[in-house]
Design a protein around this motif. Structure first.
Motif, short mmCIF file in Angstrom:
data_model
loop_
_atom_site.label_atom_id
_atom_site.label_comp_id
_atom_site.label_asym_id
_atom_site.label_seq_id
_atom_site.Cartn_x
_atom_site.Cartn_y
_atom_site.Cartn_z
N LEU A 171 -25.13 39.77 5.58
CA LEU A 171 -23.70 39.80 5.31
C LEU A 171 -23.11 38.48 5.77
O LEU A 171 -23.26 38.11 6.94
N ALA A 224 -18.47 46.36 7.97
CA ALA A 224 -19.83 46.62 8.49
C ALA A 224 -19.80 47.71 9.55
O ALA A 224 -20.66 48.59 9.57
N PRO A 250 -14.97 41.58 6.56
CA PRO A 250 -16.33 42.09 6.33
C PRO A 250 -16.96 42.68 7.60
O PRO A 250 -17.71 43.66 7.51
N VAL A 276 -19.08 35.06 9.31
CA VAL A 276 -18.53 36.32 8.79
C VAL A 276 -17.13 36.52 9.38
O VAL A 276 -16.98 36.54 10.61
N ASP A 307 -19.75 35.38 4.61
CA ASP A 307 -18.60 35.12 3.74
C ASP A 307 -19.03 34.36 2.48
O ASP A 307 -18.44 34.51 1.42
N PRO A 313 -24.86 41.26 9.75
CA PRO A 313 -23.87 40.18 9.69
C PRO A 313 -24.53 38.93 10.29
O PRO A 313 -25.06 38.99 11.40
N PRO A 316 -19.08 38.91 0.41
CA PRO A 316 -19.16 40.13 1.23
C PRO A 316 -19.14 41.43 0.43
O PRO A 316 -19.88 42.36 0.73
N GLU A 317 -18.26 41.50 -0.60
CA GLU A 317 -18.16 42.76 -1.35
C GLU A 317 -19.51 43.15 -1.95
O GLU A 317 -19.95 44.29 -1.86
N TYR A 321 -22.52 41.99 -1.08
CA TYR A 321 -23.53 42.27 -0.04
C TYR A 321 -23.38 43.69 0.49
O TYR A 321 -24.36 44.40 0.68
N LEU A 322 -22.11 44.10 0.72
CA LEU A 322 -21.89 45.43 1.30
C LEU A 322 -22.26 46.53 0.30
O LEU A 322 -22.81 47.57 0.68
#
Ligand SMILES: CSC[C@H]1O[C@@H](n2cnc3c(O)ncnc32)[C@H](O)[C@@H]1O
Ligand code: ZN
Length: 442
Positions: free
Chosen positions: A158, A209, A205, A201, A160, A195, A169-170, A172-173
């Motif tokens: 995770l 997490a 985000p 990060v 930026d 992260p 981030p969106e 990755y999450l």
């Protein structure tokens, strides 16, 4: 007279020496470890085993010490393909000018599959049975570990910034939540949240997490306080140390693994203690990148759980956890100014049971106790460089290197027999690694 009962089981391992890690500091002699399926059925003196157990196979390890498999709690497994690519540089130059550009150019699903296999071959060969990974394409790493039968915590990355694995981030999450959903009930794979570091990060985000960790029970692992520069820059920009920021955001908890922690003041100690967060010590990477020294003995004195990791092979440059233990013990003594700091038994505990605690798996792995999973290794002490044997624990930490590891089992399955890997085709692996070498060189 009572009638004797004989129990049938799969495997009997006769060990000249046995270090169960639990209870602490014990070395047993002439023990038999009885395996049944994926678990340890019993550990008894060999004379008793003769009377009580009949097994399908018996292995005599008359010059060996048997102990729990090692747990490497921090690494970037696929980076083994970057071993020796950029040496003798400090962290931020190494990352910004060398590693991140190379990752942007070369890292792909196939890179991660091949690099992970290379790393697993090295780790298995040197006594690691469980590893933690934080890298791109974690779904590929998870599958490779599962197919080989290695236990692994797989932390999805995770950050930026966009990378080869996602746009930000969106994404990755979202992909990370899928990874957790897919693997969280698996015997071998522990999906987790990775992260990258406080400086890559932002708060949004990180908050997401924390939410994901609370919803799923997944652990969080992050690089933290790796260098004095990291802490100083954060204080300059925000007035706050990164660990304090993590505490405010709810990142720290009993499910959190803080990697590096070379900078620790009294407030940091208090945060770590209060939250029961774990520290992952990576001494060789810290030495090579001149990052600093983690005050291991001080943390142990404050009852903070300290585990060990190699970090990636591009900053170490090997994944031999026995070598790491020797470095850890030596550095701990120098930093504490105390030769009694991080004893051999404490170092062995750090690489086994403490790692299992950080993973929340100490009921299952990390020590040799009847009922636990059969994750164990044998180290052959017959070589001249390990003679004479007064204390096998001393040899494992101070005189050994991982290549003396002769056997290993994970989940009761043999992974290493007389130094040969059973589940990885080494000649094929070497061919593939050489293909990568050519491509990266060109
Ligand atoms: C987000 S995937 C992991 C990311 O971390 C980089 N990395 C490797 N070693 C270190 C280290 O010691 N500190 C910080 N970042 C590190 C790796 O190259 C990946 O980009
Ligand atoms: Zn790292």
């Amino acid at each position: 007279m009572t009638a004797e009962t004989i129990t049938a089981a799969d495997t009997r391992i006769n060990a000249r020496w046995l270090i169960p890690v639990e209870p602490f500091g014990v070395v047993l002699e002439h023990q038999a470890v009885i395996l049944q399926g994926s678990r340890i059925l019993a550990i008894v003196p060999q004379a008793e085993a003769d009377q009580s157990y009949r097994t399908r196979e018996t292995l005599d390890l008359n010059q060996h010490v048997v102990l729990p498999g090692l747990i490497n709690l921090h690494g970037h497994t696929a980076m083994s393909l970057f071993r020796g690519l950029a040496d003798d540089l400090p962290l931020m130059t190494w990352l910004n000018d060398h590693i991140w550009p190379a990752e942007g150019k070369f890292v792909s699903e196939q890179f991660v599959a091949d690099g992970t296999r290379l790393a697993m071959a090295e780790m298995l060969r040197t006594g690691t049975t469980t590893f933690s990974d934080m890298y791109f394409f974690p779904e590929v790493t998870a599958q490779a570990a599962h197919d080989t039968g290695m236990r692994a915590q797989i932390c999805f990355p995770l950050m930026d910034m966009p990378t080869v694995w996602g746009s930000g981030p969106e994404e990755y999450l979202r992909k990370g939540a899928d990874l957790i959903e897919q693997w969280q009930r698996d015997d071998y794979i522990m999906p987790a949240i990775g992260p990258h570091a406080p400086y890559t990060v932002s708060d949004g985000p990180l908050g997401a997490a924390v939410e994901l960790a609370q919803q799923t029970g997944a652990a969080i692992q992050l690089h933290l306080h790796e260098t004095a520069f990291e802490v100083a820059e954060a204080v300059k920009a925000s007035g706050q140390r990164p660990l304090a920021r993590m505490a405010d955001l709810g990142v720290l908890g009993a499910n959190t693994q803080c990697v590096h922690m070379t900078q620790i003041d009294e407030s940091d100690l208090a945060h770590l203690k209060m939250t029961s967060a774990h520290v992952v010590h990576c001494p060789e990477s810290n030495l090579k990148l001149a990052s600093g020294f983690c005050p291991v003995q001080k943390l142990l004195d404050h009852d903070i759980n300290v585990t060990i990791g190699t970090d990636g092979a591009a900053s170490n440059n090997d994944l031999d956890l026995f070598g790491e233990l020797k470095t850890a013990a030596m550095v701990a003594k120098a930093v504490a100014g105390d030769a009694a700091a991080l004893s051999a038994h404490k170092a062995l505990e750090m690489a086994t049971l403490s790692g299992a605690r950080a993973l929340g798996r100490d009921q299952d792995i990390g020590s040799l106790v009847a009922g636990k999973l059969a994750d164990l290794i044998a180290v052959d002490l017959s070589d001249p460089y390990l003679q004479p044997v007064y204390d096998p624990a001393s040899h494992l930490v101070y005189s050994n290197h991982g290549r003396a590891v002769s056997h290993s089992w994970i989940h009761g399955v043999p992974q290493l027999q007389d130094g040969r890997l059973t589940r990885i085709d080494v000649p094929d692996l070497v061919l593939r690694v050489n293909e990568w070498r050519k491509q990266i060189l060109s």
